[in-house]
Motif scaffolding. Structure first.
Motif, PDB file in Angstrom:
ATOM      1  N   GLN A   1       0.818  -1.207   0.000  1.00 18.87           N
ATOM      2  CA  GLN A   1       0.000   0.000   0.000  1.00 18.87           C
ATOM      3  C   GLN A   1       0.855   1.262   0.000  1.00 18.87           C
ATOM      4  O   GLN A   1       0.574   2.219  -0.738  1.00 18.87           O
ATOM      5  CB  GLN A   1      -0.937   0.005   1.216  1.00 18.87           C
ATOM      6  N   SER A   2       1.894   1.270   0.803  1.00 11.68           N
ATOM      7  CA  SER A   2       2.780   2.437   0.861  1.00 11.68           C
ATOM      8  C   SER A   2       3.429   2.701  -0.494  1.00 11.68           C
ATOM      9  O   SER A   2       3.543   3.854  -0.930  1.00 11.68           O
ATOM     10  CB  SER A   2       3.860   2.234   1.922  1.00 11.68           C
ATOM     11  N   LEU A   3       3.856   1.638  -1.166  1.00 14.03           N
ATOM     12  CA  LEU A   3       4.492   1.795  -2.473  1.00 14.03           C
ATOM     13  C   LEU A   3       3.504   2.293  -3.524  1.00 14.03           C
ATOM     14  O   LEU A   3       3.819   3.185  -4.323  1.00 14.03           O
ATOM     15  CB  LEU A   3       5.100   0.461  -2.921  1.00 14.03           C
ATOM     16  N   VAL A   4       2.297   1.726  -3.531  1.00 11.82           N
ATOM     17  CA  VAL A   4       1.284   2.114  -4.519  1.00 11.82           C
ATOM     18  C   VAL A   4       0.866   3.568  -4.323  1.00 11.82           C
ATOM     19  O   VAL A   4       0.583   4.289  -5.295  1.00 11.82           O
ATOM     20  CB  VAL A   4       0.066   1.168  -4.443  1.00 11.82           C
ATOM     21  N   ARG A   5       0.852   4.022  -3.082  1.00 10.74           N
ATOM     22  CA  ARG A   5       0.405   5.395  -2.789  1.00 10.74           C
ATOM     23  C   ARG A   5       1.403   6.467  -3.234  1.00 10.74           C
ATOM     24  O   ARG A   5       1.078   7.651  -3.230  1.00 10.74           O
ATOM     25  CB  ARG A   5       0.099   5.523  -1.294  1.00 10.74           C
ATOM     26  N   ILE A   6       2.594   6.046  -3.609  1.00  7.16           N
ATOM     27  CA  ILE A   6       3.588   6.986  -4.132  1.00  7.16           C
ATOM     28  C   ILE A   6       3.500   6.966  -5.661  1.00  7.16           C
ATOM     29  O   ILE A   6       3.794   5.959  -6.296  1.00  7.16           O
ATOM     30  CB  ILE A   6       5.007   6.610  -3.677  1.00  7.16           C
ATOM     31  N   ASP A   7       3.074   8.071  -6.239  1.00  4.72           N
ATOM     32  CA  ASP A   7       2.959   8.180  -7.699  1.00  4.72           C
ATOM     33  C   ASP A   7       4.350   8.145  -8.310  1.00  4.72           C
ATOM     34  O   ASP A   7       5.122   9.085  -8.151  1.00  4.72           O
ATOM     35  CB  ASP A   7       2.236   9.484  -8.037  1.00  4.72           C
ATOM     36  N   SER A   8       4.686   7.051  -8.992  1.00  3.32           N
ATOM     37  CA  SER A   8       6.004   6.957  -9.632  1.00  3.32           C
ATOM     38  C   SER A   8       5.884   6.795 -11.143  1.00  3.32           C
ATOM     39  O   SER A   8       6.707   6.143 -11.786  1.00  3.32           O
ATOM     40  CB  SER A   8       6.827   5.818  -9.022  1.00  3.32           C
ATOM     41  N   VAL A   9       4.831   7.395 -11.711  1.00  4.66           N
ATOM     42  CA  VAL A   9       4.758   7.519 -13.163  1.00  4.66           C
ATOM     43  C   VAL A   9       5.852   8.494 -13.589  1.00  4.66           C
ATOM     44  O   VAL A   9       6.020   9.553 -12.982  1.00  4.66           O
ATOM     45  CB  VAL A   9       3.380   8.060 -13.608  1.00  4.66           C
ATOM     46  N   TYR A  10       6.601   8.144 -14.620  1.00  4.33           N
ATOM     47  CA  TYR A  10       7.622   9.071 -15.100  1.00  4.33           C
ATOM     48  C   TYR A  10       6.935  10.198 -15.877  1.00  4.33           C
ATOM     49  O   TYR A  10       6.344   9.972 -16.932  1.00  4.33           O
ATOM     50  CB  TYR A  10       8.638   8.355 -15.986  1.00  4.33           C
ATOM     51  N   ARG A  11       7.010  11.408 -15.347  1.00  6.59           N
ATOM     52  CA  ARG A  11       6.388  12.576 -15.970  1.00  6.59           C
ATOM     53  C   ARG A  11       7.471  13.639 -16.160  1.00  6.59           C
ATOM     54  O   ARG A  11       7.711  14.450 -15.267  1.00  6.59           O
ATOM     55  CB  ARG A  11       5.261  13.126 -15.094  1.00  6.59           C
ATOM     56  N   PRO A  12       8.113  13.651 -17.312  1.00  5.17           N
ATOM     57  CA  PRO A  12       9.205  14.611 -17.532  1.00  5.17           C
ATOM     58  C   PRO A  12       8.743  16.054 -17.327  1.00  5.17           C
ATOM     59  O   PRO A  12       7.665  16.446 -17.756  1.00  5.17           O
ATOM     60  CB  PRO A  12       9.600  14.370 -18.997  1.00  5.17           C
ATOM     61  N   GLY A  13       9.588  16.814 -16.628  1.00  6.53           N
ATOM     62  CA  GLY A  13       9.324  18.232 -16.489  1.00  6.53           C
ATOM     63  C   GLY A  13       8.376  18.619 -15.378  1.00  6.53           C
ATOM     64  O   GLY A  13       8.038  19.790 -15.222  1.00  6.53           O
ATOM     65  N   THR A  14       7.931  17.646 -14.562  1.00  4.61           N
ATOM     66  CA  THR A  14       7.054  17.963 -13.444  1.00  4.61           C
ATOM     67  C   THR A  14       7.733  17.587 -12.135  1.00  4.61           C
ATOM     68  O   THR A  14       8.676  16.786 -12.109  1.00  4.61           O
ATOM     69  CB  THR A  14       5.704  17.224 -13.542  1.00  4.61           C
ATOM     70  N   ALA A  15       7.217  18.147 -11.047  1.00  2.00           N
ATOM     71  CA  ALA A  15       7.825  17.906  -9.734  1.00  2.00           C
ATOM     72  C   ALA A  15       7.794  16.426  -9.352  1.00  2.00           C
ATOM     73  O   ALA A  15       8.694  15.924  -8.679  1.00  2.00           O
ATOM     74  CB  ALA A  15       7.114  18.745  -8.673  1.00  2.00           C
ATOM     75  N   ASP A  16       6.749  15.728  -9.763  1.00  2.00           N
ATOM     76  CA  ASP A  16       6.617  14.310  -9.440  1.00  2.00           C
ATOM     77  C   ASP A  16       6.879  13.450 -10.674  1.00  2.00           C
ATOM     78  O   ASP A  16       6.300  12.382 -10.836  1.00  2.00           O
ATOM     79  CB  ASP A  16       5.215  14.021  -8.893  1.00  2.00           C
ATOM     80  N   GLY A  17       7.769  13.925 -11.536  1.00  2.04           N
ATOM     81  CA  GLY A  17       7.941  13.265 -12.827  1.00  2.04           C
ATOM     82  C   GLY A  17       8.943  12.141 -12.852  1.00  2.04           C
ATOM     83  O   GLY A  17       9.534  11.877 -13.880  1.00  2.04           O
ATOM     84  N   ASN A  18       9.193  11.476 -11.733  1.00  5.15           N
ATOM     85  CA  ASN A  18      10.183  10.404 -11.733  1.00  5.15           C
ATOM     86  C   ASN A  18       9.935   9.432 -10.587  1.00  5.15           C
ATOM     87  O   ASN A  18       8.943   9.531  -9.871  1.00  5.15           O
ATOM     88  CB  ASN A  18      11.583  11.008 -11.628  1.00  5.15           C
ATOM     89  N   GLU A  19      10.875   8.521 -10.416  1.00  8.78           N
ATOM     90  CA  GLU A  19      10.746   7.475  -9.396  1.00  8.78           C
ATOM     91  C   GLU A  19      11.455   7.827  -8.086  1.00  8.78           C
ATOM     92  O   GLU A  19      11.592   6.977  -7.210  1.00  8.78           O
ATOM     93  CB  GLU A  19      11.328   6.158  -9.938  1.00  8.78           C
ATOM     94  N   GLU A  20      11.895   9.057  -7.939  1.00  9.28           N
ATOM     95  CA  GLU A  20      12.743   9.442  -6.821  1.00  9.28           C
ATOM     96  C   GLU A  20      12.079   9.223  -5.462  1.00  9.28           C
ATOM     97  O   GLU A  20      12.706   8.723  -4.517  1.00  9.28           O
ATOM     98  CB  GLU A  20      13.142  10.911  -6.963  1.00  9.28           C
ATOM     99  N   LYS A  21      10.805   9.566  -5.350  1.00  6.12           N
ATOM    100  CA  LYS A  21      10.119   9.454  -4.055  1.00  6.12           C
ATOM    101  C   LYS A  21       9.981   8.005  -3.608  1.00  6.12           C
ATOM    102  O   LYS A  21      10.215   7.678  -2.439  1.00  6.12           O
ATOM    103  CB  LYS A  21       8.745  10.111  -4.129  1.00  6.12           C
ATOM    104  N   VAL A  22       9.617   7.140  -4.522  1.00  2.49           N
ATOM    105  CA  VAL A  22       9.436   5.737  -4.134  1.00  2.49           C
ATOM    106  C   VAL A  22      10.791   5.095  -3.843  1.00  2.49           C
ATOM    107  O   VAL A  22      10.924   4.271  -2.926  1.00  2.49           O
ATOM    108  CB  VAL A  22       8.637   4.954  -5.203  1.00  2.49           C
ATOM    109  N   ALA A  23      11.826   5.483  -4.593  1.00  2.00           N
ATOM    110  CA  ALA A  23      13.165   4.942  -4.331  1.00  2.00           C
ATOM    111  C   ALA A  23      13.666   5.377  -2.964  1.00  2.00           C
ATOM    112  O   ALA A  23      14.273   4.581  -2.231  1.00  2.00           O
ATOM    113  CB  ALA A  23      14.126   5.395  -5.429  1.00  2.00           C
TER     114      ALA A  23
END
Length: 408
Positions: free
Chosen positions: A25-47
């Motif tokens: 659940q914790s992993l799924v709740r972190i949006d890790s869609v690669y979205r170039p050019g946006t603040a949440d545009g990568n896998e950094e938070k889940v990693a």
């Protein structure tokens, strides 16, 4: 006389189902869609989350940025006793959720209903990543003796050009690995083969003209049409030559994008100067990629010889070979025995219809087997889910397989 449980059974008892579900659940709740050019545009938070979780649980953890904002996480559980190394691989990125209005469940809500955990990545493959982590921690907490090392490879960008696994290999982490379990949704079937892929861009070149006077120009679209017809003939010839693979089905040569002109706006009364098609080619054991590319080049050469105005180029932009692991390889035997131990049933062997990060591990000479929880047809769908009972079963199979493999 009291029956003694096998190590495979005992280690599986250390898989904490509640902890596994909470981690998923914790992993799924972190949006890790690669979205170039946006603040949440990568896998950094889940990693970052995974790094902290593994560190807190006593594993040796490495955190390596592949490109800015796109890290790999690598973790070890070392027995301190010389032996083999088993790798578990599960990626952090997920595909786009698409149209939010099409979802019944919040894509990043990780809601549980009727024994299913919903959300983007629950099936592909954050549930299986959580299961691999749970398995390694079960081995650690059990205190059962084992030889060698367990290695967790948690890369970015599996859904793209697989830059994460390529970087993992480039930095030398794959050296010394004796077997790998690729943690992907396969209904806990043991997939010992997978299709290869060749991504090709073909361009034809003509001369721009008025649609009312097409003979004053050269039409690249009709030239491209001839190529596509010839490629269809090549596909049929390969099907006749190879037949239907028992696990992977048919080989295929699929034009997926057709665009003319390549640059600029199309107009109905204008013959374009250029045309482009993209090919998604899927190969099976028995097909040599070099030979297939040569046959496509021969098609272009023949069409050019038949038409003085024919001009085309062919570029391979990505290539992933098919893989095949022998059923008697130690990594396959280890997980097959684990499956029997945990489920009481005989394993079902199958193949992966697409490519995985395991493709590149295979190129390094590492035997791979792909298995994990989740309906094979659910990845990338709206209302993606994983069944919790199956996920728990997967973690237990992984844990038992780890001891089987490392202790021989």
């Amino acid at each position: 006389m009291k029956e003694t449980k096998s190590p495979a059974v005992r280690v599986a008892e250390f898989v904490d189902a509640g902890e596994l579900v909470a981690l998923t659940q914790s992993l799924v709740r972190i949006d890790s869609v690669y979205r170039p050019g946006t603040a949440d545009g990568n896998e950094e938070k889940v990693a970052a989350f995974v790094r902290k979780y593994l560190t807190q649980n006593g594993l040796t953890v490495h955190y390596e940025e592949v490109v800015p904002g796109r890290p790999n996480v690598i973790a070890f559980l070392d027995s301190g006793v010389p032996g083999k190394t088993l790798l578990f691989e599960g990626h952090t990125d997920v595909v786009t959720e698409g149209d939010l209005d099409a979802w019944t469940y919040e894509p990043f809500g990780a809601q549980i209903e009727d024994g299913k955990l919903y959300g983007r990545g629950s099936c592909d493959t954050k549930g299986n990543l959580a299961a691999a982590i749970a398995a390694v921690l079960a081995v650690k907490r059990s205190g059962l003796p084992f030889k060698g090392k367990l290695l967790l490879c948690i890369p970015c960008d599996e859904e793209g050009l697989m830059i994460g696994i390529k970087d993992f290999i480039k930095r030398g982490w794959a050296k010394g690995v004796d077997g790998a379990i690729i943690c992907e949704p396969e209904e806990n079937q043991l997939c010992i083969t997978q299709k290869g892929a060749i991504r090709v861009i073909i361009k034809t070149f003509g001369k721009m003209a008025h649609g009312a006077m097409p003979l004053t120009g050269i039409n690249p679209n009709t030239r491209m049409a001839r190529i596509i017809v010839e490629l269809e003939k090549l596909e049929e010839a390969e099907k006749r030559r190879l037949g239907k693979h028992p696990m992977l089905g048919w080989p295929s040569i699929t034009p997926t994008i057709l665009m003319g002109p390549v640059k600029g706006e199309p107009q109905i009364n204008v013959v374009p100067e250029t045309c482009m098609t993209a090919l998604d080619i899927r190969t099976v054991p028995g097909q040599e990629h070099a030979e297939l590319k040569k046959q496509m080049e021969v098609i272009l050469q023949r069409l050019e010889a038949e038409d003085k105005d024919f001009k085309a180029t062919l570029e391979v932009i990505e290539e992933r070979p098919w893989t095949l692991t022998d059923r008697n390889d130690p990594v396959v035997v280890a997980i097959a025995d684990a499956y029997r131990t945990i489920t009481g049933k005989e394993p079902e062997y199958n193949g992966v219809p697409g490519a995985t990060d395991g493709t590149f591990l295979h190129l390094e000479g590492i035997p791979i087997v792909t298995t994990g929880a989740g309906d094979r047809e659910i990845p990338h769908h709206v209302d993606e889910y994983v069944e919790i009972d199956e996920l728990v079963e997967t973690a237990k199979i992984y844990a038992a397989a780890a001891l089987n493999f490392l202790n021989g």
